[in-house]
Design a protein around this motif. Structure first.
Motif, PDB file in Angstrom:
ATOM      1  N   SER A 185       8.886  10.748   5.232  1.00  0.00           N
ATOM      2  CA  SER A 185       7.555  11.147   4.800  1.00  0.00           C
ATOM      3  C   SER A 185       6.500  10.168   5.269  1.00  0.00           C
ATOM      4  N   THR A 186       6.920   8.946   5.546  1.00  0.00           N
ATOM      5  CA  THR A 186       6.007   7.945   6.108  1.00  0.00           C
ATOM      6  C   THR A 186       6.707   7.293   7.284  1.00  0.00           C
ATOM      7  N   PRO A 187       5.956   6.716   8.194  1.00  0.00           N
ATOM      8  CA  PRO A 187       6.577   6.087   9.346  1.00  0.00           C
ATOM      9  C   PRO A 187       7.525   4.986   8.935  1.00  0.00           C
ATOM     10  N   PRO A 188       8.618   4.762   9.683  1.00  0.00           N
ATOM     11  CA  PRO A 188       9.545   3.701   9.347  1.00  0.00           C
ATOM     12  C   PRO A 188       8.813   2.370   9.284  1.00  0.00           C
ATOM     13  N   THR A 189       9.133   1.591   8.300  1.00  0.00           N
ATOM     14  CA  THR A 189       8.464   0.307   8.140  1.00  0.00           C
ATOM     15  C   THR A 189       9.323  -0.796   8.725  1.00  0.00           C
ATOM     16  N   SER A 190       8.702  -1.637   9.449  1.00  0.00           N
ATOM     17  CA  SER A 190       9.356  -2.827   9.986  1.00  0.00           C
ATOM     18  C   SER A 190       8.283  -3.862  10.167  1.00  0.00           C
ATOM     19  N   ALA A 191       8.641  -5.111   9.982  1.00  0.00           N
ATOM     20  CA  ALA A 191       7.658  -6.172  10.105  1.00  0.00           C
ATOM     21  C   ALA A 191       7.154  -6.248  11.533  1.00  0.00           C
ATOM     22  N   PRO A 192       5.844  -6.181  11.695  1.00  0.00           N
ATOM     23  CA  PRO A 192       5.310  -6.270  13.049  1.00  0.00           C
ATOM     24  C   PRO A 192       5.719  -7.575  13.719  1.00  0.00           C
ATOM     25  N   ALA A 193       6.007  -7.481  14.980  1.00  0.00           N
ATOM     26  CA  ALA A 193       6.381  -8.678  15.728  1.00  0.00           C
ATOM     27  C   ALA A 193       5.168  -9.578  15.891  1.00  0.00           C
ATOM     28  N   PRO A 194       5.390 -10.884  16.000  1.00  0.00           N
ATOM     29  CA  PRO A 194       4.270 -11.778  16.243  1.00  0.00           C
ATOM     30  C   PRO A 194       3.545 -11.381  17.519  1.00  0.00           C
ATOM     31  N   GLN A 195       2.227 -11.465  17.495  1.00  0.00           N
ATOM     32  CA  GLN A 195       1.429 -11.044  18.635  1.00  0.00           C
ATOM     33  C   GLN A 195       0.820 -12.254  19.318  1.00  0.00           C
ATOM     34  N   ALA A 196       0.732 -12.133  20.659  1.00  0.00           N
ATOM     35  CA  ALA A 196       0.187 -13.244  21.435  1.00  0.00           C
ATOM     36  C   ALA A 196      -1.313 -13.386  21.227  1.00  0.00           C
ATOM     37  N   CYS A 202       1.444   6.128  21.683  1.00  0.00           N
ATOM     38  CA  CYS A 202       0.274   5.293  21.414  1.00  0.00           C
ATOM     39  C   CYS A 202       0.097   5.069  19.911  1.00  0.00           C
ATOM     40  N   ASP A 203       0.110   6.157  19.140  1.00  0.00           N
ATOM     41  CA  ASP A 203      -0.044   6.038  17.694  1.00  0.00           C
ATOM     42  C   ASP A 203       1.152   5.319  17.070  1.00  0.00           C
ATOM     43  N   GLY A 204       2.348   5.576  17.601  1.00  0.00           N
ATOM     44  CA  GLY A 204       3.534   4.891  17.089  1.00  0.00           C
ATOM     45  C   GLY A 204       3.462   3.398  17.326  1.00  0.00           C
ATOM     46  N   LEU A 205       2.962   3.006  18.497  1.00  0.00           N
ATOM     47  CA  LEU A 205       2.821   1.581  18.803  1.00  0.00           C
ATOM     48  C   LEU A 205       1.808   0.932  17.874  1.00  0.00           C
ATOM     49  N   TYR A 206       0.722   1.618  17.608  1.00  0.00           N
ATOM     50  CA  TYR A 206      -0.308   1.110  16.708  1.00  0.00           C
ATOM     51  C   TYR A 206       0.280   0.857  15.319  1.00  0.00           C
ATOM     52  N   LEU A 207       1.048   1.832  14.796  1.00  0.00           N
ATOM     53  CA  LEU A 207       1.629   1.703  13.463  1.00  0.00           C
ATOM     54  C   LEU A 207       2.675   0.593  13.405  1.00  0.00           C
ATOM     55  N   ASP A 219       0.164  -4.389  10.501  1.00  0.00           N
ATOM     56  CA  ASP A 219       0.464  -4.135   9.095  1.00  0.00           C
ATOM     57  C   ASP A 219      -0.628  -3.229   8.516  1.00  0.00           C
ATOM     58  N   PRO A 220      -0.419  -2.675   7.307  1.00  0.00           N
ATOM     59  CA  PRO A 220      -1.396  -1.724   6.755  1.00  0.00           C
ATOM     60  C   PRO A 220      -2.825  -2.253   6.700  1.00  0.00           C
ATOM     61  N   LYS A 221      -2.988  -3.526   6.400  1.00  0.00           N
ATOM     62  CA  LYS A 221      -4.341  -4.084   6.340  1.00  0.00           C
ATOM     63  C   LYS A 221      -4.983  -4.083   7.717  1.00  0.00           C
ATOM     64  N   GLN A 222      -4.223  -4.447   8.745  1.00  0.00           N
ATOM     65  CA  GLN A 222      -4.753  -4.442  10.103  1.00  0.00           C
ATOM     66  C   GLN A 222      -5.021  -3.020  10.596  1.00  0.00           C
ATOM     67  N   GLN A 223      -4.128  -2.093  10.214  1.00  0.00           N
ATOM     68  CA  GLN A 223      -4.324  -0.693  10.607  1.00  0.00           C
ATOM     69  C   GLN A 223      -5.675  -0.181  10.119  1.00  0.00           C
ATOM     70  N   ALA A 224      -6.006  -0.516   8.865  1.00  0.00           N
ATOM     71  CA  ALA A 224      -7.290  -0.092   8.319  1.00  0.00           C
ATOM     72  C   ALA A 224      -8.448  -0.810   9.012  1.00  0.00           C
ATOM     73  N   ALA A 225      -8.261  -2.100   9.276  1.00  0.00           N
ATOM     74  CA  ALA A 225      -9.340  -2.897   9.860  1.00  0.00           C
ATOM     75  C   ALA A 225      -9.712  -2.425  11.258  1.00  0.00           C
ATOM     76  N   TYR A 226      -8.715  -1.963  12.024  1.00  0.00           N
ATOM     77  CA  TYR A 226      -8.983  -1.578  13.413  1.00  0.00           C
ATOM     78  C   TYR A 226      -9.102  -0.067  13.612  1.00  0.00           C
ATOM     79  N   ALA A 227      -9.078   0.700  12.501  1.00  0.00           N
ATOM     80  CA  ALA A 227      -9.232   2.154  12.619  1.00  0.00           C
ATOM     81  C   ALA A 227     -10.587   2.520  13.206  1.00  0.00           C
ATOM     82  N   GLY A 228     -11.618   1.755  12.857  1.00  0.00           N
ATOM     83  CA  GLY A 228     -12.948   2.021  13.396  1.00  0.00           C
ATOM     84  C   GLY A 228     -13.005   1.812  14.904  1.00  0.00           C
TER      85      GLY A 228
END
Length: 446
Positions: free
Chosen positions: A4-15, A130-135, A139-148
């Protein structure tokens, strides 16, 4: 799609910050979509292709975004969504280069449609990854922050295609001829997309999908069948499906024929605008009015609730029909008059379309597989648009522009009546929708 929701996994560290890659990622997503669904039809009109052929074939191109939920679960089998995204972007660049060649061929229309089908399915597949990579990367806070940033750069690509490249095409047509001008436009697009693909190959995060016991095509297929069966068992689902199709029935016809009417010669019933003028109108005041309408429509529905706002939202969807009927009857010649009418049209379109997005989100999607059911509801919405878009050219050529736009006004009434026979959310206020144009899995604008 299996949950019902996308699989959750801790986002990998980003450069680096997501600001390095979110804008370029969604700019590409929008650019590919608008080239196929907007730019191609206007190009064919200038090449002398009849309206029925333009509507029929560009309508079929939109099928890619309607049926993409059927193969989207299988992309979960790919270990790297970045690899899929970059591969589809380079595929798109090759396709745009082929378009530059196709328009020079004797059978240019058939060759162009074949290449556009490649572009459409590559773009739809790109959207999924593209959307899968974004998710997966945020993390949820970043997803909301960059939705705009998502919405802003998706729509920025519309300004490029309509406000920039269409105007450039109109300018080049005067000195080089229509076919040479469009070869240049597609060559420019191919170079731009290749450059963006190379940039994204460098900066996109490479989050690998988790290896689980059920990661097999057989399990994905089994879950997909369960998702579809559960969707079709929802109480009142067939009335909902009919409502979704009827909501877009008039829109698909007007958004297809309207821009062609603006270009059509005045002696043939159109307004006789140049390519540059149409690009200038839709790329500036048209897009701006749509964005403002979308924002205000979201806040209006939030304030009133979807159930009470829906009649007004459906009436707002009829504003483009009335506007084009007025233009077909009045035949204004001054650009200020025409530009103001297009602004009213696009404002009404943006304001009213919020209703369908929220209807799918709050009425159709809730349940065990809410994310997957939202995708299926969006697919049904796209199918409704494709059906009306595909038949619009035949109807217009049989009726003429004035009677055609009058017909589209009538086509908007059944949705208003059916609204009283489908359930609407009754819990409190509606959430505000993100500002900006819905992405390609939700809407085909124009």
């Amino acid at each position: 799609m299996s949950q019902s929701t996308p699989p959750t996994s801790a986002p990998a560290p980003q450069a680096g910050s997501p600001i390095r890659w979110v804008p370029s990622l969604y700019f590409v997503q929008g650019m590919q979509f608008f080239v196929v669904m907007l730019l191609a039809g206007l190009m064919f009109k200038n090449m002398g292709v009849p309206n029925d052929q333009i509507a029929r074939w560009t309508g079929l191109l939109g099928l890619a975004w309607a049926i993409k939920p059927l193969w989207s679960p299988f992309l979960e089998l790919a270990r790297s969504k970045k690899l899929v995204v970059v591969a589809m972007q380079f595929t798109g660049a090759v396709g745009l280069g082929l378009m530059a060649l196709a328009v020079q061929m004797p059978m240019y229309f058939a060759a162009s449609i074949a290449v556009l089908f490649l572009l459409a399915y590559a773009s739809a597949t790109h959207d999924i990854a593209c959307d899968g990579l974004y998710l997966a990367s945020l993390d949820p806070k970043q997803q909301a922050a960059y939705a705009g940033w998502q919405g802003a750069f998706f729509n920025a690509s519309k300004f490029l295609t309509l406000g920039g490249l269409l105007v450039l095409a109109g300018h080049l047509e005067k000195s080089m001829g229509v076919f040479n001008a469009w070869s240049v436009i597609f060559a420019v697009l191919a170079i731009l997309l290749a450059a963006l693909a190379a940039y994204n190959a460098k900066v996109l995060p490479n989050v690998l999908s988790p290896v689980t016991a059920d990661r097999s095509a057989a399990n994905v297929w089994r879950t997909l069948k369960e998702v579809i069966a559960d969707f079709l068992k929802k109480p009142g689902i067939w009335a909902m499906i009919l409502f979704i199709v009827l909501f877009r029935f008039a829109e698909g016809q007007v958004q297809t024929i309207g821009p062609l009417f603006l270009i059509e010669a005045r002696e043939k019933g159109g307004l006789g605008l140049t390519t540059e003028q149409v690009g200038g109108i839709y790329g500036t005041v048209g897009t701006g009015a749509f964005l403002i309408g979308s924002i205000l429509g979201g806040y209006f529905t939030s304030w009133l609730s979807l159930k009470r706002a829906m009649p007004i939202l459906i009436l707002a969807m009829g504003v483009p029909n009335l506007t084009f009927y007025y233009l077909a009857v009045a035949h204004p010649a001054d650009m200020l008059h025409i530009g103001a009418a297009v602004a009213v049209e696009m404002f009404g379109y943006g304001f009213g379309f919020v209703g369908m997005i929220l209807f799918i989100m709050q009425v159709v999607a809730p349940g065990k597989f809410s994310t997957a059911h939202y995708a299926l509801g969006s697919g049904v919405m796209q199918l409704g648009f494709i059906f009306s878009k595909t038949i619009s050219g035949d109807i217009q050529m049989a009726m003429g522009y004035e009677h055609f736009f009058l017909w589209t006004i009538v086509c908007g009434l059944p949705a208003l009546l059916l609204m009283f026979f489908v359930k609407m959310p009754t819990l409190g206020k509606t959430e505000v929708v993100s500002a900006g144009e819905p992405k390609a899995d939700a809407v085909t604008a124009q």
